[in-house]
Design a protein around this motif. Structure first.
Motif, PDB file in Angstrom:
ATOM      1  N   PRO B 146       0.771  -1.247   0.000  1.00 56.68           N
ATOM      2  CA  PRO B 146       0.000   0.000   0.000  1.00 56.68           C
ATOM      3  C   PRO B 146       0.799   1.293   0.000  1.00 56.68           C
ATOM      4  O   PRO B 146       0.237   2.320  -0.313  1.00 56.68           O
ATOM      5  N   PHE B 151       0.087   2.609  -5.964  1.00 59.26           N
ATOM      6  CA  PHE B 151      -1.109   2.098  -5.304  1.00 59.26           C
ATOM      7  C   PHE B 151      -2.113   3.236  -5.191  1.00 59.26           C
ATOM      8  O   PHE B 151      -1.791   4.309  -4.693  1.00 59.26           O
ATOM      9  N   PRO B 153      -5.361   4.471  -3.490  1.00 62.52           N
ATOM     10  CA  PRO B 153      -6.273   4.124  -2.393  1.00 62.52           C
ATOM     11  C   PRO B 153      -7.749   4.281  -2.760  1.00 62.52           C
ATOM     12  O   PRO B 153      -8.569   3.471  -2.332  1.00 62.52           O
ATOM     13  N   TYR B 156      -8.761   1.381  -4.667  1.00 63.15           N
ATOM     14  CA  TYR B 156      -8.840   0.231  -3.757  1.00 63.15           C
ATOM     15  C   TYR B 156     -10.157   0.241  -3.007  1.00 63.15           C
ATOM     16  O   TYR B 156     -10.817  -0.780  -2.862  1.00 63.15           O
TER      17      TYR B 156
END
Ligand code: SF4
Lengths: 177, 196
Positions: B146, B151, B153, B156
């Motif tokens: 993460p 990545f 968020p 996600y």
């Protein structure tokens, strides 16, 4: 019977034991509420070490996915009647941590929340207001989140399953933690 | 030892430039060019060993920084000395595509935990530290590490709507119809709620 229970509710409202389980930063504001200036013990509120002796669980800040498991675990161990207070903006909708990979934004999808205190973080005055409000709600029999949890067990368990990807099993001695 | 002596000793022994950006901080970078991977690793280990010998007692951290544009990870080894007293930070560049590295656990024991954390948050593999492959704080993690810059968020959370629910750009979920009727006191007898 009902009259008698009203009296019981009144008594309950004057001896709230709260579980010393704190998440996030909001726990910072509890020591001022406990110590001499605000002195919450005059309302019969005191910290308690184990969930099996506690009446109220304060979720004092952001809830990570990992912590939520422990919170649910503690909550289910508490004897009824029990109350959940969501403290700070983070458990309401994520607060400043709304886009974190680790936190869960809405607590009320997974546990029945009786009372919210907004603020980042709520000051000790707000905490005292929260405690007196909670006492009022308990005395009037309005704080019934624990019954909602039983009635809507499917809803909460389904949400928890969707979040974690599996059932949290506590009943048969096995722990999902 | 005094700070000037530390700077001089490292320069003499390893031929490395030691910066002192502000008081009580020293920085050394293991050069990326002109050396094979093996030599650089050996140099890092020698330097950390040497620092221990000249009076740095405490490993404060190993952190990683993701320089996604340069395609590298930068590992920072922070050593603190109570006697000098100064923080020495050793910087080491890693290839971002293939982040394989060696452990320094045999020299500095605290590295066991720091390497575990760097592995979880950035995916750097530390050869020789078995614990670094165990999960550190995340449970049931199912995505790329993460703290890497690639990545996303928000993406996600869109893939995990239960976790992200409640904030504006994220989907709102309500899965099962909730029974909103409050039970009466008579129904529950006033003491129901043992729910397991
Ligand atoms: S609401 Fe503010 S003080 Fe409370 S946990 Fe979130 S960031 Fe911390």
């Amino acid at each position: 019977m009902v009259e008698w229970l009203k009296l019981v509710d009144k008594a309950r409202s004057r001896s709230i034991w709260m579980l010393m389980y704190c998440t996030g930063c909001g726990a910072m504001e509890l020591p001022p509420a406990m110590t001499s200036r605000f002195d919450m013990e005059r309302f019969g509120i005191m910290p308690m070490a184990t969930p099996r002796q506690a009446d109220v669980i304060l979720v004092t800040g952001y809830v990570t996915k990992k912590t939520l498991k422990r919170i649910i675990y503690a909550y289910e161990q508490m004897p009824a009647p029990k109350w959940v207070v969501s403290h700070g903006s983070c458990p309401i909708n994520g607060g400043v941590y709304w886009d974190s990979h680790a936190t869960v934004n809405r607590l009320d999808l997974f546990l029945p929340v009786d009372l919210y205190v907004a603020g980042c973080m709520p000051r000790a005055e707000a905490n005292m207001k929260m405690f007196t409000e909670l006492m009022d709600m308990i005395a009037k029999g309005e704080a019934r989140g624990w019954e909602e949890y039983v009635k809507n067990r499917d809803y909460y368990k389904e949400n928890q399953r969707k979040l974690f990807g599996y059932d949290l099993v506590f009943t048969d001695g096995r722990s999902a933690l | 030892m005094r700070v000037e002596e530390v700077i001089k000793a490292i320069q003499d022994k390893f031929g490395l430039e030691v910066e002192s950006p502000y008081p009580r901080r020293l920085r050394v970078r293991i050069p990326a060019e002109g050396k094979s991977e093996e030599e650089r690793r050996q140099m890092l280990r020698d330097l950390l060993q040497y620092a221990k010998e000249i009076g740095f007692q405490h490993m404060s951290f190993i952190t990683c920084v993701d320089f996604i544009k340069d395609g590298r990870f930068e590992l920072n080894y922070g050593l603190w000395s109570y006697t000098i007293p100064t923080m020495l930070v050793v910087k080491y560049d890693l290839d971002r595509e293939n982040p394989k590295h060696i452990t320094v656990v045999d020299i500095w024991k605290p590295a066991k935990t720091w390497e575990q954390e760097v592995h979880e948050m950035f995916g750097v593999e530390f050869d020789g530290n078995p614990r670094s492959f165990e999960p550190y704080v995340l449970e049931d993690w199912d995505s790329i590490p993460p703290l890497r810059k690639d990545f996303d968020p928000v993406q996600y959370l869109k893939e995990h709507p239960m976790q992200g629910a409640g904030y504006d750009p994220l989907p709102y979920v309500n899965l099962v119809e909730k029974n909103l009727e409050q039970p009466t006191v008579e129904e529950t007898g006033g003491d129901e709620g043992a729910d397991s």
